[in-house]
Design a protein around this motif. Structure first.
Motif, short mmCIF file in Angstrom:
data_model
loop_
_atom_site.label_atom_id
_atom_site.label_comp_id
_atom_site.label_asym_id
_atom_site.label_seq_id
_atom_site.Cartn_x
_atom_site.Cartn_y
_atom_site.Cartn_z
N ALA A 70 0.83 -1.20 0.00
CA ALA A 70 0.00 0.00 0.00
C ALA A 70 0.87 1.26 0.00
O ALA A 70 0.58 2.23 -0.71
CB ALA A 70 -0.93 -0.01 1.21
N LEU A 71 1.94 1.25 0.78
CA LEU A 71 2.87 2.39 0.80
C LEU A 71 3.53 2.56 -0.56
O LEU A 71 3.77 3.69 -1.02
CB LEU A 71 3.93 2.17 1.88
CG LEU A 71 3.45 2.25 3.34
CD1 LEU A 71 4.59 1.91 4.29
CD2 LEU A 71 2.89 3.63 3.65
N LEU A 72 3.84 1.44 -1.23
CA LEU A 72 4.43 1.51 -2.57
C LEU A 72 3.45 2.16 -3.56
O LEU A 72 3.85 2.96 -4.41
CB LEU A 72 4.80 0.09 -3.03
CG LEU A 72 5.86 -0.05 -4.13
CD1 LEU A 72 7.17 0.57 -3.70
CD2 LEU A 72 6.06 -1.53 -4.45
N ARG A 79 4.00 10.44 -6.69
CA ARG A 79 4.97 10.84 -7.72
C ARG A 79 4.26 11.33 -8.97
O ARG A 79 4.72 12.29 -9.62
CB ARG A 79 5.89 9.66 -8.04
CG ARG A 79 7.06 10.03 -8.92
CD ARG A 79 8.16 8.99 -8.89
NE ARG A 79 7.65 7.65 -8.98
CZ ARG A 79 7.82 6.71 -8.02
NH1 ARG A 79 8.49 7.02 -6.93
NH2 ARG A 79 7.34 5.50 -8.17
N GLN A 80 3.13 10.74 -9.31
CA GLN A 80 2.38 11.19 -10.48
C GLN A 80 1.74 12.56 -10.25
O GLN A 80 1.65 13.38 -11.16
CB GLN A 80 1.29 10.17 -10.85
CG GLN A 80 1.78 8.76 -11.08
CD GLN A 80 2.95 8.69 -12.04
OE1 GLN A 80 2.94 9.34 -13.08
NE2 GLN A 80 3.96 7.92 -11.69
N MET A 81 1.31 12.78 -9.00
CA MET A 81 0.64 14.04 -8.68
C MET A 81 1.64 15.17 -8.43
O MET A 81 1.29 16.35 -8.56
CB MET A 81 -0.24 13.87 -7.43
CG MET A 81 -1.37 12.88 -7.62
SD MET A 81 -2.28 12.57 -6.09
CE MET A 81 -2.92 14.20 -5.76
N GLY A 82 2.89 14.84 -8.10
CA GLY A 82 3.87 15.87 -7.75
C GLY A 82 4.82 16.18 -8.89
O GLY A 82 6.04 16.19 -8.70
N ARG A 83 4.30 16.43 -10.07
CA ARG A 83 5.14 16.69 -11.25
C ARG A 83 5.99 17.96 -11.07
O ARG A 83 7.08 18.07 -11.61
CB ARG A 83 4.26 16.86 -12.49
CG ARG A 83 3.49 15.61 -12.87
CD ARG A 83 4.40 14.53 -13.38
NE ARG A 83 3.67 13.37 -13.84
CZ ARG A 83 4.24 12.31 -14.37
NH1 ARG A 83 5.56 12.27 -14.50
NH2 ARG A 83 3.53 11.28 -14.75
N MET A 84 5.46 18.95 -10.34
CA MET A 84 6.15 20.23 -10.21
C MET A 84 7.10 20.25 -9.02
O MET A 84 7.71 21.29 -8.75
CB MET A 84 5.11 21.36 -10.05
CG MET A 84 4.10 21.43 -11.20
SD MET A 84 4.90 21.55 -12.83
CE MET A 84 5.68 23.16 -12.67
N ALA A 95 14.40 5.95 -3.90
CA ALA A 95 15.10 5.29 -2.80
C ALA A 95 14.10 4.64 -1.85
O ALA A 95 14.31 3.52 -1.35
CB ALA A 95 15.98 6.30 -2.05
N LEU A 96 12.98 5.35 -1.58
CA LEU A 96 11.92 4.78 -0.72
C LEU A 96 11.33 3.52 -1.35
O LEU A 96 11.13 2.51 -0.67
CB LEU A 96 10.83 5.83 -0.50
CG LEU A 96 9.59 5.35 0.28
CD1 LEU A 96 9.97 4.93 1.69
CD2 LEU A 96 8.52 6.42 0.31
N ASP A 97 11.04 3.58 -2.66
CA ASP A 97 10.49 2.41 -3.35
C ASP A 97 11.44 1.22 -3.28
O ASP A 97 11.01 0.07 -3.07
CB ASP A 97 10.21 2.75 -4.82
CG ASP A 97 9.03 3.69 -4.96
OD1 ASP A 97 8.34 3.95 -3.96
OD2 ASP A 97 8.80 4.18 -6.08
N PHE A 98 12.71 1.49 -3.46
CA PHE A 98 13.71 0.41 -3.39
C PHE A 98 13.71 -0.22 -2.01
O PHE A 98 13.73 -1.46 -1.86
CB PHE A 98 15.10 0.97 -3.74
CG PHE A 98 16.17 -0.08 -3.78
CD1 PHE A 98 17.02 -0.27 -2.70
CD2 PHE A 98 16.33 -0.88 -4.91
CE1 PHE A 98 18.00 -1.24 -2.73
CE2 PHE A 98 17.32 -1.86 -4.95
CZ PHE A 98 18.16 -2.03 -3.85
N GLY A 99 13.67 0.62 -0.97
CA GLY A 99 13.65 0.08 0.39
C GLY A 99 12.40 -0.73 0.68
O GLY A 99 12.47 -1.79 1.32
#
Length: 436
Positions: A70-72, A79-84, A95-99
């Motif tokens: 769920a966190l992933l 990330r999709q919403m934070g384009r700017m 790095a968070l996704d990798f962890g």
């Protein structure tokens, strides 16, 4: 990258995330539900005899995996919403996704490592810095190659998803394995198609795709080598397990026969009738030992435990040894009914058997005291003798097997050779209802 192509990239990423979510959920749920089914059917001993290890808490593993997935998903949506947002945000989120992926793979005991392909997919799309991109790509590929069950199970006790699948009927096994293989293959196919699309969009060339294909081929060859090595190691472990069972039974029987023959040699001149009776007992014990060895090879369970309760089987073993030799053996327990799971009974019986054999054969003991008590959900087993002891104790074949048997049940064992020889084993009894 124009908006149309970017939407395709996001769609691929979402599909890859969804497939990985289903794969992780499928593996976790099968392991949890199978564990509950095994426990409800009281098949734990048969199942434990066929596996290397099991998860400590399958339900907790399921919850943790679902929370991490769920966190992933939240990281992906953010990330999709934070384009700017500034560029460092992409690096931090990767790095968070990798962890998170590493944590999920660890919770699954490396039975599924396709999540690292997801990190790879995110990296080639969002990392603009070539050095950072190379770093994440190397980390993802290295993790994918290293975090593999066939590689790590050689030196680490890991549970295997296929062991849980094999608990079911052949038809159910086919459905479960088909579902698992479909999700695994779909993840790889989506990843390859995604890579081809992104690289063509960003580079306008297919050379990097060919290079990636060659790397995957090379990785598959290495994984096949690791799988072959793992199979050879599994065969070695199985041979060692068989050797341990036969050693316990054969060593105990031959030690008793040897002591009985020594007694016959001492009595043959002065009392032939008693010698004849002793030889008759030796004949019975040797035949029973042969049956026990055959039983150990076929089912790895002592013949006495198949026919008798644990307490009766232990007392019969003590009586047989006392009759064959001049060793006095005393057994006491404060429990009214010694009844446990079969794997626990096997371990207790074998530890007592091996300890008696070692006391007679190596310690030259004349008296052996055996006590068994229940202490706060544990069985405390103490075997003490008045033999010559062993101050500088070295782990031999017998003591090594005693330790292995107890540790397989999450117990502890200690040896003391300062005054005679003492074996102290503590075995936690699983689930309170199995102890009468």
């Amino acid at each position: 990258m124009d908006n149309g192509k970017e939407r395709y990239v996001v769609t691929f990423q979402g599909a890859l995330l969804a497939v990985n979510f289903l794969a992780v959920a499928f593996i976790s749920i099968v392991i949890y539900s199978t564990s509950e089914l095994i426990r409800s059917h009281y098949d734990a001993r048969v199942f434990l005899d066929s596996v290397e290890t099991i998860p400590v808490n399958p339900r907790k593993n399921l919850i943790i995996c679902m929370v991490l997935m769920a966190l992933l998903a939240v990281s992906f949506i953010t990330r999709q919403m934070g384009r700017m947002l500034p560029g460092w945000w992409n690096i931090a989120s990767l790095a968070l996704d990798f962890g998170l992926c590493i944590a999920i793979i660890y919770c699954l005991d490396f039975n599924y490592n396709g999540l690292l392909l997801l990190v790879f997919a995110y990296t080639i799309a969002y990392s603009k810095d070539r050095k950072l991109r190379l770093l994440f790509v190397v980390m993802a590929i290295s993790g994918y190659l290293v975090a593999d069950y066939s590689v790590l199970s050689i030196n680490m006790p890991l549970y295997n998803f296929s062991d849980y699948v094999h608990y079911y009927s052949s038809t159910t096994q086919q459905y479960l394995l088909s579902a698992y293989n479909i999700m695994n293959s779909l993840s790889i196919i989506l990843f390859i198609v995604y890579c081809i699309y992104v690289i063509n969009v960003q580079r306008g060339t297919i050379e990097e795709v060919n290079m990636l294909y060659r790397e995957i081929q090379k990785a598959n060859e290495q994984l096949q080598e690791y799988a072959d090595m793992s199979e050879r190691m599994a065969q070695t472990r199985e041979r060692n397990r068989l050797a341990r069972e036969i050693h316990d039974t054969l060593g105990h029987t031959l030690t008793g026969i040897a002591m009985g023959i020594d007694a016959c040699l001492a009595l043959i001149d002065s009392n032939p009738e008693l010698t004849k009776a002793q030889l008759g007992k030796l004949s019975d014990v040797s035949r029973e030992g042969i049956r026990d060895i055959r039983r150990s090879v076929n089912e790895l369970r002592p013949d006495a435990l198949e026919r008798l309760s644990l307490e009766v089987a232990v007392r019969k073993m003590i009586t047989d040894m006392s009759q064959m030799s001049d060793v006095q053996i005393f057994f006491e327990t404060d429990e009214q009914c010694l009844k446990f799971d079969e794997d626990e009974e096997n371990a207790i019986y074998r530890v007592i058997q091996e300890s008696i054999t070692n006391a007679v054969r190596h310690g030259e003991a004349k008296k052996i005291w055996i006590s068994m008590k229940k202490e706060e959900g544990e069985i405390c087993l103490v075997i003490r003798d008045n033999g010559k002891g062993c101050k500088d104790m070295k782990s031999g074949f017998g003591t090594k097997h005693i330790k292995e048997r107890i540790e397989m049940l999450q117990g502890t064992v200690a040896f003391d050779g300062r005054n005679g020889f003492t074996v102290t084993a503590r075995i936690p009894i699983r689930w309170g209802e199995n102890y009468d």
